[in-house]
Design a protein around this motif. Structure first.
Motif, PDB file in Angstrom:
ATOM      1  N   SER A 247      35.756 113.995  16.912  1.00  0.00           N
ATOM      2  CA  SER A 247      35.135 114.728  17.885  1.00  0.00           C
ATOM      3  C   SER A 247      35.941 115.935  18.074  1.00  0.00           C
ATOM      4  CB  SER A 247      34.877 113.768  19.018  1.00  0.00           C
ATOM      5  OG  SER A 247      36.139 113.424  19.652  1.00  0.00           O
ATOM      6  N   LEU A 248      36.762 116.513  17.563  1.00  0.00           N
ATOM      7  CA  LEU A 248      37.770 117.581  17.854  1.00  0.00           C
ATOM      8  C   LEU A 248      36.888 118.841  17.045  1.00  0.00           C
ATOM      9  CD1 LEU A 248      40.353 118.617  19.102  1.00  0.00           C
ATOM     10  CD2 LEU A 248      41.168 118.778  16.440  1.00  0.00           C
ATOM     11  N   ASN A 249      36.551 119.897  17.870  1.00  0.00           N
ATOM     12  CA  ASN A 249      36.082 120.960  17.479  1.00  0.00           C
ATOM     13  C   ASN A 249      36.778 122.132  18.068  1.00  0.00           C
ATOM     14  OD1 ASN A 249      34.245 122.736  16.580  1.00  0.00           O
ATOM     15  ND2 ASN A 249      32.440 122.167  17.477  1.00  0.00           N
ATOM     16  N   GLN A 250      37.689 122.737  17.436  1.00  0.00           N
ATOM     17  CA  GLN A 250      38.508 123.900  17.814  1.00  0.00           C
ATOM     18  C   GLN A 250      38.514 124.884  16.641  1.00  0.00           C
ATOM     19  OE1 GLN A 250      42.435 122.785  19.065  1.00  0.00           O
ATOM     20  NE2 GLN A 250      41.969 122.114  21.210  1.00  0.00           N
ATOM     21  N   ARG A 255      41.204 119.939  10.387  1.00  0.00           N
ATOM     22  CA  ARG A 255      41.206 118.562  10.631  1.00  0.00           C
ATOM     23  C   ARG A 255      41.573 117.970   9.253  1.00  0.00           C
ATOM     24  NH1 ARG A 255      36.046 116.743  13.841  1.00  0.00           N
ATOM     25  NH2 ARG A 255      34.824 116.981  11.795  1.00  0.00           N
ATOM     26  N   GLN A 263      31.411 112.285   9.644  1.00  0.00           N
ATOM     27  CA  GLN A 263      30.671 113.583   9.400  1.00  0.00           C
ATOM     28  C   GLN A 263      31.833 114.702   8.954  1.00  0.00           C
ATOM     29  OE1 GLN A 263      27.976 115.151  12.347  1.00  0.00           O
ATOM     30  NE2 GLN A 263      26.496 114.387  10.901  1.00  0.00           N
ATOM     31  N   ALA A 265      33.179 118.569   8.532  1.00  0.00           N
ATOM     32  CA  ALA A 265      33.026 120.029   8.821  1.00  0.00           C
ATOM     33  C   ALA A 265      33.697 120.841   7.739  1.00  0.00           C
ATOM     34  CB  ALA A 265      33.588 120.301  10.114  1.00  0.00           C
ATOM     35  N   ASP A 268      37.568 120.433   7.181  1.00  0.00           N
ATOM     36  CA  ASP A 268      38.001 119.210   6.996  1.00  0.00           C
ATOM     37  C   ASP A 268      38.741 118.874   5.587  1.00  0.00           C
ATOM     38  OD1 ASP A 268      37.313 119.039   9.438  1.00  0.00           O
ATOM     39  OD2 ASP A 268      35.721 117.612   9.161  1.00  0.00           O
TER      40      ASP A 268
END
Ligand code: TXA
Ligand code: MG
Length: 323
Positions: A247-250, A255, A263, A265, A268
């Motif tokens: 759930s990290l979104n920076q 990632r 999912q 991104a 990733d």
């Protein structure tokens, strides 16, 4: 730095001549690339420490091609012999009592010497054909991520050394398991590709684990190279539980997952789609090196590996790489 081709006989001959005349040469192994020199030539060994910026209190592994050389350098007991028979050539390093012939600079003044018989055919022929025992730490600047390709060596050590033998990508991609063997007593100093349970099974002896907290907080742990903050990429790296990483979104943060999350991104990466720790180990350092070079990335966030024994080595390296 000049690159020699490990599959060309003429290039191997150049490397052998260099080693015999006291040069230091980066060489491929099945674990990670090593920075090799004649283990019995103090001046050459000193140059390894200088090139890496490695403190002299951190002893080196000596690489050999046969058991006779082990006996020339050390006094291993029956348990060490059993381990060598079972796991050599391969990613296991034995720390055993040294003989006088091994210079103090190699062992950092310790009464023991670390010895390994590597499996990589290029490394083996360099040892065999030079007739030398080769001291070799990983071929990276001290404290940084170990190299698993000749490109990583060039990237990390640049002009600090003159030669690298290119033997392709390393099969294991993570440093050898290190055990200290005192008579029948076996202590795991560094987890690696060979699990402690396999060592216990091969010898019928329990494997002791040194107290982890003390070995990570003192300045002189049992394996002195295994200090906290080792194996680190240049960019900040943090280790997160997979669900939090998911759930990290920076921005500008890569990632890195071991197993594919629900999912994916854009930035990733997934290290072991087949869920095998060996696949993850092979890919891990190459991934850290490539993220270090990637201008779009400023931070690395990596998933916590599973808690089982076969992930011990990866968990160990990540805990030290985090900073
Ligand atoms: O897979 C490997 O082990 C690679 C390849 C090149 O063989 N080598 C490697 O070397 O990882 P290095 O120097 O990066 O790590 C060797 C570790 C260090 O932590 C050092 O402190 C420990 O081995 N060591 C060497 N001699 C020792 C001794 N006599 N007693 C305890 N620890 C020792
Ligand atoms: Mg190292």
């Amino acid at each position: 730095m000049q690159r020699l081709n490990g599959s060309q006989l003429a290039d191997l001959e150049i490397a052998i001549k260099l080693l015999r005349t006291g040069e230091i040469v980066a060489v491929p192994s099945e674990t990670v690339y090593g920075l090799a020199a004649d283990a019995l030539n103090e001046e050459s060994v000193r140059r390894i420490f200088i090139a890496k910026g490695r403190p002299f209190f951190d002893p080196l592994i000596v690489h050999v091609a046969n058991w006779e050389t082990v006996l020339r350098l050390s006094t291993p007991g029956a348990v060490a012999h059993r381990l060598a028979e079972t796991f050599w050539p391969g990613p296991l390093t034995l720390v055993v009592p040294k003989k006088k012939i091994v210079p103090g600079i190699v062992t950092a003044g310790k009464p023991t010497v670390a010895i390994r018989m590597p499996a990589h055919p290029v490394f083996r022929s360099l040892i065999n054909d030079s007739g030398l025992a080769l001291a070799a730490p990983s071929a990276n600047p001290f404290g940084c991520t170990s190299p698993t390709s000749a490109d990583h060596v060039i990237d990390g050590l640049g002009d600090a050394i003159s030669w690298v033998v290119d033997g392709g990508a390393c099969v294991h991609g993570i440093e050898s398991t290190i055990v200290k063997v005192e008579d029948r007593d076996i202590t795991l100093l560094r987890p690696g590709p060979i699990p402690a349970s396999a060592i216990a099974e091969a010898t019928g002896q329990p494997v002791r684990f040194p107290n982890q907290t003390s070995s990570r907080t003192t300045t002189q742990p049992e394996a002195p190279g295994d200090l906290p903050h080792h194996y680190a990429p240049r960019k900040p790296l943090c280790v997160l539980p997979p669900e939090i990483l998911g759930s990290l979104n920076q921005p500008a943060t890569a990632r890195v997952f071991f197993f594919a999350p629900a999912q994916l991104a854009g930035n990733d990466l997934v290290l072991s789609p087949d869920r095998e720790p060996a696949t993850a180990a092979r890919a891990l350092y190459a991934c850290l090196h490539s993220l270090d070079r990637d201008g779009r990335i400023q931070r690395i966030a990596i998933a916590e590996p599973p808690a089982s024994e076969d992930w011990d080595a990866i968990r160990d390296r990540l805990s030290r790489a985090a900073h």
